[in-house]
Design a protein around this motif. Structure first.
Motif, PDB file in Angstrom:
ATOM      1  N   PHE A 186       0.847  -1.185   0.000  1.00  0.00           N
ATOM      2  CA  PHE A 186       0.000   0.000   0.000  1.00  0.00           C
ATOM      3  C   PHE A 186       0.884   1.237   0.000  1.00  0.00           C
ATOM      4  N   PHE A 187       0.515   2.190  -0.835  1.00  0.00           N
ATOM      5  CA  PHE A 187       1.259   3.440  -0.928  1.00  0.00           C
ATOM      6  C   PHE A 187       0.305   4.611  -0.771  1.00  0.00           C
ATOM      7  N   LYS A 188       0.772   5.618  -0.049  1.00  0.00           N
ATOM      8  CA  LYS A 188      -0.013   6.836   0.157  1.00  0.00           C
ATOM      9  C   LYS A 188       0.584   7.941  -0.691  1.00  0.00           C
ATOM     10  N   ASN A 189      -0.276   8.598  -1.468  1.00  0.00           N
ATOM     11  CA  ASN A 189       0.146   9.766  -2.219  1.00  0.00           C
ATOM     12  C   ASN A 189       0.182  10.923  -1.228  1.00  0.00           C
ATOM     13  N   ILE A 220      -4.719   6.472  -0.577  1.00  0.00           N
ATOM     14  CA  ILE A 220      -3.937   5.257  -0.390  1.00  0.00           C
ATOM     15  C   ILE A 220      -4.327   4.269  -1.474  1.00  0.00           C
ATOM     16  N   HIS A 221      -3.308   3.693  -2.126  1.00  0.00           N
ATOM     17  CA  HIS A 221      -3.518   2.764  -3.230  1.00  0.00           C
ATOM     18  C   HIS A 221      -2.873   1.427  -2.907  1.00  0.00           C
ATOM     19  N   GLU A 222      -3.552   0.341  -3.279  1.00  0.00           N
ATOM     20  CA  GLU A 222      -2.941  -0.978  -3.186  1.00  0.00           C
ATOM     21  C   GLU A 222      -2.268  -1.240  -4.525  1.00  0.00           C
ATOM     22  N   VAL A 223      -0.968  -1.509  -4.490  1.00  0.00           N
ATOM     23  CA  VAL A 223      -0.207  -1.722  -5.711  1.00  0.00           C
ATOM     24  C   VAL A 223       0.309  -3.152  -5.712  1.00  0.00           C
ATOM     25  N   THR A 224       0.018  -3.893  -6.783  1.00  0.00           N
ATOM     26  CA  THR A 224       0.431  -5.292  -6.859  1.00  0.00           C
ATOM     27  C   THR A 224       1.421  -5.554  -7.982  1.00  0.00           C
ATOM     28  N   ASN A 225       1.497  -4.684  -8.959  1.00  0.00           N
ATOM     29  CA  ASN A 225       2.407  -4.842 -10.082  1.00  0.00           C
ATOM     30  C   ASN A 225       3.832  -4.496  -9.641  1.00  0.00           C
ATOM     31  N   GLU A 226       4.779  -5.403  -9.894  1.00  0.00           N
ATOM     32  CA  GLU A 226       6.161  -5.223  -9.424  1.00  0.00           C
ATOM     33  C   GLU A 226       6.798  -3.940  -9.963  1.00  0.00           C
ATOM     34  N   ASP A 227       6.601  -3.643 -11.251  1.00  0.00           N
ATOM     35  CA  ASP A 227       7.161  -2.414 -11.827  1.00  0.00           C
ATOM     36  C   ASP A 227       6.558  -1.173 -11.187  1.00  0.00           C
ATOM     37  N   HIS A 228       5.269  -1.230 -10.926  1.00  0.00           N
ATOM     38  CA  HIS A 228       4.590  -0.092 -10.304  1.00  0.00           C
ATOM     39  C   HIS A 228       5.056   0.084  -8.855  1.00  0.00           C
ATOM     40  N   ILE A 229       5.280  -1.027  -8.162  1.00  0.00           N
ATOM     41  CA  ILE A 229       5.797  -0.953  -6.782  1.00  0.00           C
ATOM     42  C   ILE A 229       7.155  -0.261  -6.777  1.00  0.00           C
ATOM     43  N   ARG A 251       8.327   1.822  -8.959  1.00  0.00           N
ATOM     44  CA  ARG A 251       8.147   3.243  -9.283  1.00  0.00           C
ATOM     45  C   ARG A 251       7.707   4.027  -8.060  1.00  0.00           C
ATOM     46  N   CYS A 252       6.757   3.454  -7.292  1.00  0.00           N
ATOM     47  CA  CYS A 252       6.275   4.145  -6.087  1.00  0.00           C
ATOM     48  C   CYS A 252       7.375   4.249  -5.029  1.00  0.00           C
ATOM     49  N   LEU A 253       8.189   3.202  -4.901  1.00  0.00           N
ATOM     50  CA  LEU A 253       9.283   3.228  -3.924  1.00  0.00           C
ATOM     51  C   LEU A 253      10.309   4.305  -4.254  1.00  0.00           C
ATOM     52  N   ASN A 254      10.482   4.578  -5.557  1.00  0.00           N
ATOM     53  CA  ASN A 254      11.472   5.575  -5.984  1.00  0.00           C
ATOM     54  C   ASN A 254      10.892   6.974  -6.162  1.00  0.00           C
ATOM     55  N   ASP A 255       9.607   7.126  -5.971  1.00  0.00           N
ATOM     56  CA  ASP A 255       8.944   8.413  -6.152  1.00  0.00           C
ATOM     57  C   ASP A 255       8.756   9.066  -4.782  1.00  0.00           C
ATOM     58  N   SER A 256       9.244  10.293  -4.639  1.00  0.00           N
ATOM     59  CA  SER A 256       9.159  10.985  -3.345  1.00  0.00           C
ATOM     60  C   SER A 256       7.726  11.419  -3.008  1.00  0.00           C
ATOM     61  N   ASN A 257       6.804  11.342  -3.971  1.00  0.00           N
ATOM     62  CA  ASN A 257       5.406  11.707  -3.708  1.00  0.00           C
ATOM     63  C   ASN A 257       4.624  10.571  -3.057  1.00  0.00           C
ATOM     64  N   TYR A 258       5.235   9.383  -2.966  1.00  0.00           N
ATOM     65  CA  TYR A 258       4.563   8.234  -2.384  1.00  0.00           C
ATOM     66  C   TYR A 258       5.343   7.694  -1.199  1.00  0.00           C
ATOM     67  N   GLU A 259       4.607   7.225  -0.195  1.00  0.00           N
ATOM     68  CA  GLU A 259       5.245   6.560   0.932  1.00  0.00           C
ATOM     69  C   GLU A 259       4.502   5.256   1.193  1.00  0.00           C
ATOM     70  N   GLU A 260       5.260   4.217   1.572  1.00  0.00           N
ATOM     71  CA  GLU A 260       4.640   2.939   1.867  1.00  0.00           C
ATOM     72  C   GLU A 260       3.936   3.036   3.208  1.00  0.00           C
TER      73      GLU A 260
END
Length: 62
Positions: free
Chosen positions: A2-5, A11-20, A22-31
């Motif tokens: 789960f990532f919070k914008n 809050i979004h549930e992300v299941t796609n590995e590439d999308h995960i 991207r969210c981990l490397n994006d400062s606009n999202y936090e797990e």
């Protein structure tokens, strides 16, 4: 996962590995850890059905 914008608070549930990744490397999202799942139950609405009004014209007796 789960990532919070951070900007919107959504809050979004992300299941796609590439999308995960991207969210981990994006400062606009936090797990975030998901909150306990809440079951939403919609209350059944009872609708009263009324008979349809008819427009019967009565003919005048001659």
């Amino acid at each position: 996962m789960f990532f919070k914008n951070i900007e919107t608070g959504l809050i979004h549930e992300v299941t796609n590995e590439d999308h995960i990744n991207r969210c981990l490397n994006d400062s606009n999202y936090e797990e975030v850890k998901p909150k306990k799942e809440v079951e939403i139950v919609q209350e059944e609405k009872k609708v009263e059905v009324k008979p349809k009004a008819t427009n019967k014209r009565t003919s005048a007796k001659k």
